[in-house]
Design a protein around this motif. Structure first.
Motif, mmCIF file in Angstrom:
data_model
loop_
_atom_site.group_PDB
_atom_site.id
_atom_site.type_symbol
_atom_site.label_atom_id
_atom_site.label_comp_id
_atom_site.label_asym_id
_atom_site.label_seq_id
_atom_site.Cartn_x
_atom_site.Cartn_y
_atom_site.Cartn_z
ATOM 1 N N LYS A 32 0.826 -1.203 0.000
ATOM 2 C CA LYS A 32 0.000 0.000 0.000
ATOM 3 C C LYS A 32 0.864 1.257 0.000
ATOM 4 O O LYS A 32 0.638 2.182 -0.795
ATOM 5 N N VAL A 33 1.865 1.312 0.864
ATOM 6 C CA VAL A 33 2.729 2.495 0.955
ATOM 7 C C VAL A 33 3.548 2.641 -0.331
ATOM 8 O O VAL A 33 3.691 3.753 -0.868
ATOM 9 N N ARG A 34 4.071 1.526 -0.836
ATOM 10 C CA ARG A 34 4.859 1.597 -2.070
ATOM 11 C C ARG A 34 4.017 2.128 -3.226
ATOM 12 O O ARG A 34 4.478 2.933 -4.032
ATOM 13 N N ASP A 35 2.778 1.687 -3.289
ATOM 14 C CA ASP A 35 1.899 2.142 -4.370
ATOM 15 C C ASP A 35 1.562 3.626 -4.230
ATOM 16 O O ASP A 35 1.443 4.348 -5.227
ATOM 17 N N GLU A 36 1.398 4.100 -2.995
ATOM 18 C CA GLU A 36 1.123 5.523 -2.768
ATOM 19 C C GLU A 36 2.269 6.383 -3.298
ATOM 20 O O GLU A 36 2.053 7.412 -3.955
ATOM 21 N N ILE A 37 3.484 5.962 -3.005
ATOM 22 C CA ILE A 37 4.652 6.726 -3.459
ATOM 23 C C ILE A 37 4.791 6.626 -4.975
ATOM 24 O O ILE A 37 5.035 7.628 -5.662
ATOM 25 N N THR A 38 4.607 5.422 -5.497
ATOM 26 C CA THR A 38 4.738 5.223 -6.943
ATOM 27 C C THR A 38 3.735 6.071 -7.712
ATOM 28 O O THR A 38 4.047 6.600 -8.796
ATOM 29 N N SER A 39 2.534 6.239 -7.161
ATOM 30 C CA SER A 39 1.521 7.050 -7.847
ATOM 31 C C SER A 39 1.996 8.486 -8.008
ATOM 32 O O SER A 39 1.675 9.146 -9.007
ATOM 33 N N GLN A 40 2.772 8.976 -7.053
ATOM 34 C CA GLN A 40 3.316 10.338 -7.174
ATOM 35 C C GLN A 40 4.476 10.376 -8.176
ATOM 36 O O GLN A 40 4.643 11.357 -8.911
ATOM 37 N N LEU A 41 5.281 9.317 -8.189
ATOM 38 C CA LEU A 41 6.374 9.255 -9.163
ATOM 39 C C LEU A 41 5.829 9.192 -10.583
ATOM 40 O O LEU A 41 6.398 9.781 -11.509
ATOM 41 N N LEU A 42 4.724 8.488 -10.752
ATOM 42 C CA LEU A 42 4.139 8.338 -12.084
ATOM 43 C C LEU A 42 3.688 9.671 -12.660
ATOM 44 O O LEU A 42 3.739 9.885 -13.876
ATOM 45 N N LEU A 43 3.257 10.596 -11.809
ATOM 46 C CA LEU A 43 2.797 11.903 -12.272
ATOM 47 C C LEU A 43 3.899 12.656 -13.014
ATOM 48 O O LEU A 43 3.632 13.481 -13.881
ATOM 49 N N VAL A 44 5.138 12.356 -12.666
ATOM 50 C CA VAL A 44 6.278 13.024 -13.307
ATOM 51 C C VAL A 44 6.355 12.665 -14.787
ATOM 52 O O VAL A 44 6.791 13.467 -15.619
ATOM 53 N N TYR A 45 5.900 11.458 -15.122
ATOM 54 C CA TYR A 45 6.071 10.957 -16.486
ATOM 55 C C TYR A 45 4.812 11.136 -17.326
ATOM 56 O O TYR A 45 4.785 10.723 -18.491
ATOM 57 N N GLU A 46 3.765 11.715 -16.737
ATOM 58 C CA GLU A 46 2.535 11.927 -17.503
ATOM 59 C C GLU A 46 2.617 13.180 -18.370
ATOM 60 O O GLU A 46 3.296 14.125 -18.035
#
Length: 252
Positions: free
Chosen positions: A238-252
């Motif tokens: 859950k925590v890893r996915d929360e952080i990854t969702s923010q990292l993904l915004l960088v590549y959108e």
């Protein structure tokens, strides 16, 4: 804020939607632009001064926390970025002279305005910036409440290299480590996760993100490496996915 370790952790909304700058009328887009510009300035100045990445990371944490508590209406983001860098150099025992920090940082901050850079040759003008950094450092220290210890993901990334499954192909290991390391560096440049989560969680999320991009998650064990991530970093999906969702915004 949620209390943990030496430093307090912040919610994303506190940092990006309810900051002092936002409360004083600074648009969110402007604050985000200043944040990214300041982080890029720190990264570029650090590279010119040959500073190690942990020093740059410490500086960015100082900067992000400062503006989680202070307003852009009262403090220039470029001046404070250089002030944070000067302090981080001392904290991380990678000292650089204030003269060099100002000369290099100011030249980079105003590289599109040669006339402003030229002003540095004026003794009075330069001294004015020396005073700005020295006074700013006092404000910075009080704002950070003299909590200068910063836990960073890099030691956890070094541990990662020793924990990857032995049967993982060597070329995949190399690619995974490099990509995960790149994501850690990018997380400082483009997000505020350094204020929101412990360093181990950030290292784990960046590793998961890199493994997913390389389609290597199954190589980390059953359930996309569930036991691997817990045993190596002590983090939940859950925590890893929360952080990854923010990292993904960088590549959108």
């Amino acid at each position: 804020m949620d209390g943990a370790c030496v430093r307090a952790f912040w919610r994303k909304e506190e940092i990006e939607e309810h900051s002092p700058s936002r409360k004083e009328g600074v648009p969110g887009a402007v604050e985000a632009l200043c944040r990214r510009a300041a982080c890029q300035l720190v990264i570029d100045t650090g590279a010119r001064l040959k500073l190690p990445q942990p020093t740059v990371a410490t500086c960015i944490v100082f900067y992000q926390e400062f503006f989680a508590r202070q307003s852009l209406r009262e403090h220039d983001h470029r001046d404070m970025a250089l002030t944070c860098l000067f302090l981080a150099c001392k904290v991380e025992e990678t000292p650089r002279s204030l003269v060099d920090v100002i000369h290099v940082g100011y030249a980079l901050a105003y590289r599109k305005h040669p006339d402003k850079v030229q002003q540095l040759s004026d003794k009075a003008f330069f001294q004015k910036h020396v005073v700005k950094v020295i006074r700013g450092e006092g404000v910075l220290l009080h704002t950070l409440q003299f909590q200068l210890e910063v836990d960073k993901p890099y030691p956890y990334m070094e541990k990662l290299s020793k924990c990857l499954p032995q049967d993982m192909p060597e070329d995949v290991k190399i690619s995974l480590l490099q990509l995960a390391w790149d994501h850690v560096n990018n997380s400082y440049k483009t997000t505020t996760v350094c204020l929101q989560y412990p360093a181990a969680d950030i290292a784990a999320a960046c590793t998961q993100f890199a493994a997913a991009l390389l389609r290597a998650l199954p190589l980390l064990g059953p359930e996309d490496g569930k036991d691997f991530f817990w045993n190596t970093f002590g983090t939940s999906r859950k925590v890893r996915d929360e952080i990854t969702s923010q990292l993904l915004l960088v590549y959108e």
